[in-house]
Motif scaffolding. Structure first.
Motif, PDB file in Angstrom:
ATOM      1  N   THR A 219       0.854  -1.187   0.000  1.00 35.88           N
ATOM      2  CA  THR A 219       0.000   0.000   0.000  1.00 35.88           C
ATOM      3  C   THR A 219       0.888   1.235   0.000  1.00 35.88           C
ATOM      4  O   THR A 219       1.817   1.341   0.803  1.00 35.88           O
ATOM      5  N   TYR A 220       0.603   2.152  -0.930  1.00 38.48           N
ATOM      6  CA  TYR A 220       1.393   3.378  -1.094  1.00 38.48           C
ATOM      7  C   TYR A 220       0.527   4.589  -0.780  1.00 38.48           C
ATOM      8  O   TYR A 220      -0.585   4.712  -1.289  1.00 38.48           O
ATOM      9  N   GLN A 221       1.067   5.470   0.041  1.00 39.13           N
ATOM     10  CA  GLN A 221       0.398   6.717   0.435  1.00 39.13           C
ATOM     11  C   GLN A 221       0.916   7.871  -0.430  1.00 39.13           C
ATOM     12  O   GLN A 221       1.933   7.735  -1.104  1.00 39.13           O
ATOM     13  N   GLN A 222       0.240   8.998  -0.334  1.00 42.83           N
ATOM     14  CA  GLN A 222       0.699  10.205  -1.023  1.00 42.83           C
ATOM     15  C   GLN A 222       2.178  10.439  -0.719  1.00 42.83           C
ATOM     16  O   GLN A 222       2.613  10.349   0.419  1.00 42.83           O
ATOM     17  N   GLY A 223       2.964  10.707  -1.781  1.00 44.61           N
ATOM     18  CA  GLY A 223       4.385  10.969  -1.627  1.00 44.61           C
ATOM     19  C   GLY A 223       5.269   9.732  -1.762  1.00 44.61           C
ATOM     20  O   GLY A 223       6.484   9.856  -1.844  1.00 44.61           O
ATOM     21  N   GLU A 224       4.676   8.546  -1.807  1.00 47.41           N
ATOM     22  CA  GLU A 224       5.462   7.325  -1.974  1.00 47.41           C
ATOM     23  C   GLU A 224       5.478   6.914  -3.443  1.00 47.41           C
ATOM     24  O   GLU A 224       4.678   7.392  -4.245  1.00 47.41           O
ATOM     25  N   ASN A 225       6.410   6.011  -3.786  1.00 49.44           N
ATOM     26  CA  ASN A 225       6.574   5.643  -5.184  1.00 49.44           C
ATOM     27  C   ASN A 225       7.073   4.217  -5.319  1.00 49.44           C
ATOM     28  O   ASN A 225       7.482   3.602  -4.348  1.00 49.44           O
ATOM     29  N   TRP A 226       7.032   3.707  -6.570  1.00 50.00           N
ATOM     30  CA  TRP A 226       7.571   2.395  -6.882  1.00 50.00           C
ATOM     31  C   TRP A 226       7.995   2.362  -8.343  1.00 50.00           C
ATOM     32  O   TRP A 226       7.649   3.252  -9.111  1.00 50.00           O
TER      33      TRP A 226
END
Length: 160
Positions: A112-119
């Motif tokens: 799970t990725y929140q605002q500001g995270e990346n992949w």
């Protein structure tokens, strides 16, 4: 270390691309309009909404023959889910601009990725799950592809 440099470089390019896309000084270099995600029979049968993609910039890389840089905003309405898909031989970078997105690549665990995270997605990766976790709030991604010129950016699984 090299992976961090690549991701950092792509983030810098993405930031510049977004800033450029918001500028009105050179609209001719930007793709026009909003393109909805292709709706397959399975997607239309589903009660969940799907994502939409709005291309910001698509340009051949001048120093890498046969490769194209594409940036886009991908909007996920509340509860939206993308069909399982692949991005061909493209290298993909995704950055969460808004909301929360759940993602699963190949046989890796769901993340799970929140605002500001990346992949990042390696060429040939199978994107098994991409969904907005909220039932009430939209989610938005900035997605960057470095692809073979002329390749489709997203190909839904034929059995989806």
């Amino acid at each position: 270390m090299i992976g961090l440099r690549i991701a950092g470089g792509l983030l810098a390019v993405a930031t510049l691309t977004t800033a450029t896309a918001c500028s009105t000084s050179d609209q001719s270099t930007h793709a026009k309009g909003t393109t909805a995600a292709a709706a397959s029979p399975a997607a239309m049968a589903s009660s969940r909404p799907t994502e939409t993609l709005r291309t910001l910039l698509q340009q051949a890389l001048p120093n890498v023959k046969g490769k194209t840089f594409t940036s886009a905003i991908v909007d996920f309405p509340p509860s939206a889910r993308a069909l399982p898909h692949r991005h061909g031989q493209a290298f993909v970078y995704a950055y969460v601009l808004e909301g929360t997105v759940r993602s699963k690549l190949d046989d890796k665990p769901v993340t799970t990725y929140q605002q500001g995270e990346n992949w990042v997605e390696e060429p040939g990766a199978h994107h098994v799950l991409t969904e907005n976790t909220s039932r009430t709030k939209p989610a938005k991604l900035l997605v960057i592809w470095v692809s073979n010129t002329g390749d489709k950016l997203k190909v839904d699984d034929p059995k989806s």
